[in-house]
Design a protein around this motif. Sequence first.
Motif, PDB file in Angstrom:
ATOM      1  N   ILE A   2       0.832  -1.207   0.000  1.00  0.00           N
ATOM      2  CA  ILE A   2       0.000   0.000   0.000  1.00  0.00           C
ATOM      3  C   ILE A   2       0.866   1.256   0.000  1.00  0.00           C
ATOM      4  O   ILE A   2       0.622   2.211  -0.743  1.00  0.00           O
ATOM      5  N   ASP A   3       1.910   1.234   0.817  1.00  0.00           N
ATOM      6  CA  ASP A   3       2.751   2.418   0.975  1.00  0.00           C
ATOM      7  C   ASP A   3       3.483   2.759  -0.316  1.00  0.00           C
ATOM      8  O   ASP A   3       3.677   3.933  -0.636  1.00  0.00           O
ATOM      9  N   ALA A   4       3.896   1.745  -1.065  1.00  0.00           N
ATOM     10  CA  ALA A   4       4.639   1.987  -2.308  1.00  0.00           C
ATOM     11  C   ALA A   4       3.794   2.700  -3.347  1.00  0.00           C
ATOM     12  O   ALA A   4       4.321   3.404  -4.213  1.00  0.00           O
ATOM     13  N   ILE A   5       2.473   2.538  -3.269  1.00  0.00           N
ATOM     14  CA  ILE A   5       1.583   3.139  -4.264  1.00  0.00           C
ATOM     15  C   ILE A   5       1.039   4.481  -3.802  1.00  0.00           C
ATOM     16  O   ILE A   5       1.060   5.465  -4.544  1.00  0.00           O
ATOM     17  N   ALA A   6       0.560   4.541  -2.574  1.00  0.00           N
ATOM     18  CA  ALA A   6      -0.163   5.739  -2.128  1.00  0.00           C
ATOM     19  C   ALA A   6       0.277   6.265  -0.774  1.00  0.00           C
ATOM     20  O   ALA A   6      -0.260   7.264  -0.308  1.00  0.00           O
ATOM     21  N   GLY A   7       1.242   5.626  -0.117  1.00  0.00           N
ATOM     22  CA  GLY A   7       1.592   6.022   1.243  1.00  0.00           C
ATOM     23  C   GLY A   7       0.587   5.464   2.240  1.00  0.00           C
ATOM     24  O   GLY A   7      -0.382   4.801   1.869  1.00  0.00           O
ATOM     25  N   GLY A   8       0.841   5.715   3.529  1.00  0.00           N
ATOM     26  CA  GLY A   8      -0.108   5.292   4.549  1.00  0.00           C
ATOM     27  C   GLY A   8       0.118   3.903   5.095  1.00  0.00           C
ATOM     28  O   GLY A   8      -0.725   3.381   5.829  1.00  0.00           O
ATOM     29  N   ARG A  18      -4.339   7.384  -8.199  1.00  0.00           N
ATOM     30  CA  ARG A  18      -5.319   8.420  -7.852  1.00  0.00           C
ATOM     31  C   ARG A  18      -6.391   7.917  -6.879  1.00  0.00           C
ATOM     32  O   ARG A  18      -6.569   8.513  -5.816  1.00  0.00           O
ATOM     33  N   PRO A  19      -7.121   6.829  -7.181  1.00  0.00           N
ATOM     34  CA  PRO A  19      -8.141   6.389  -6.222  1.00  0.00           C
ATOM     35  C   PRO A  19      -7.556   5.878  -4.918  1.00  0.00           C
ATOM     36  O   PRO A  19      -8.166   6.043  -3.848  1.00  0.00           O
ATOM     37  N   LEU A  20      -6.354   5.288  -4.964  1.00  0.00           N
ATOM     38  CA  LEU A  20      -5.778   4.761  -3.734  1.00  0.00           C
ATOM     39  C   LEU A  20      -5.344   5.894  -2.802  1.00  0.00           C
ATOM     40  O   LEU A  20      -5.482   5.783  -1.576  1.00  0.00           O
ATOM     41  N   VAL A  21      -4.824   6.984  -3.362  1.00  0.00           N
ATOM     42  CA  VAL A  21      -4.497   8.146  -2.534  1.00  0.00           C
ATOM     43  C   VAL A  21      -5.759   8.686  -1.860  1.00  0.00           C
ATOM     44  O   VAL A  21      -5.736   9.062  -0.678  1.00  0.00           O
ATOM     45  N   VAL A  22      -6.863   8.727  -2.590  1.00  0.00           N
ATOM     46  CA  VAL A  22      -8.131   9.199  -2.024  1.00  0.00           C
ATOM     47  C   VAL A  22      -8.546   8.321  -0.847  1.00  0.00           C
ATOM     48  O   VAL A  22      -8.856   8.806   0.245  1.00  0.00           O
TER      49      VAL A  22
END
Length: 249
Positions: free
Chosen positions: A20-26, A231-235
Amino acid sequence: MLDPMILLALAGVGMLAGFIDAIAGGGGMIALPALLATGIPPVAALATNKMQSVFGTGMAAFTYWRRGFVQLKSLLPAIVLTYAGSLCGALVVKQADTSLLDIAVPVALIAIALYFLFAPNLSDADKAARLGFARFVPVLGFIIGFYDGIFGPGTGSFFTIGFVTLFGLGLTRAAGNTKVLNLTSNLAALTIFIPAGDVVWPAAIAMAAGQLLGGYLGAHTGIRFGARLIRPLVVVVSIILALKLLFWR
């Protein structure tokens, strides 16, 4: 001494967090609660989380760089100032009142989610920059690095929104540059945590093994699907993290 089954479970958590972190952080919002659930004290859990996350973040940063989405030479001044900012934040955190951040950070994360949800033309194509990269990315690095040292949640989202809105990077390039500076700020915190003996090494090593795989797979997934996934994963990540900070502290 942690039970081997707990260490195995932590390795699985590390893989998911790294992906998850590699794509959108968190990724920390997955890894840190898992560490606390094992009975590790809060400060040690924070230190162990930083330690294990550098492996996944480092793998992701390396993958983005190797695929040409990060230019390390142009990012070097920002790396130096991000490290300095994070170190300063970690050093002053005991003297600072961070209570205002309990509300300000979730509000900022929700604003980021809304921007990524509704802003037109968010893609992998670079746009015109509002600020000069060489001059102002180091400033961004110091400010967000300081925030990461003093508080932390949402650091990846703040870096990503900065690279997109201020410097015109496409989402995949923004994600790659974010991983490099996020790795830098985590290493700065470890400069303090490791000598203090706060890292629980068996847990950190188990999760690091999962993080390496998760970071590798996550970076390749982000590169393959680009803005359609980032984009959707950051949201989603920004909203979940904001709600966690507001209601589940």
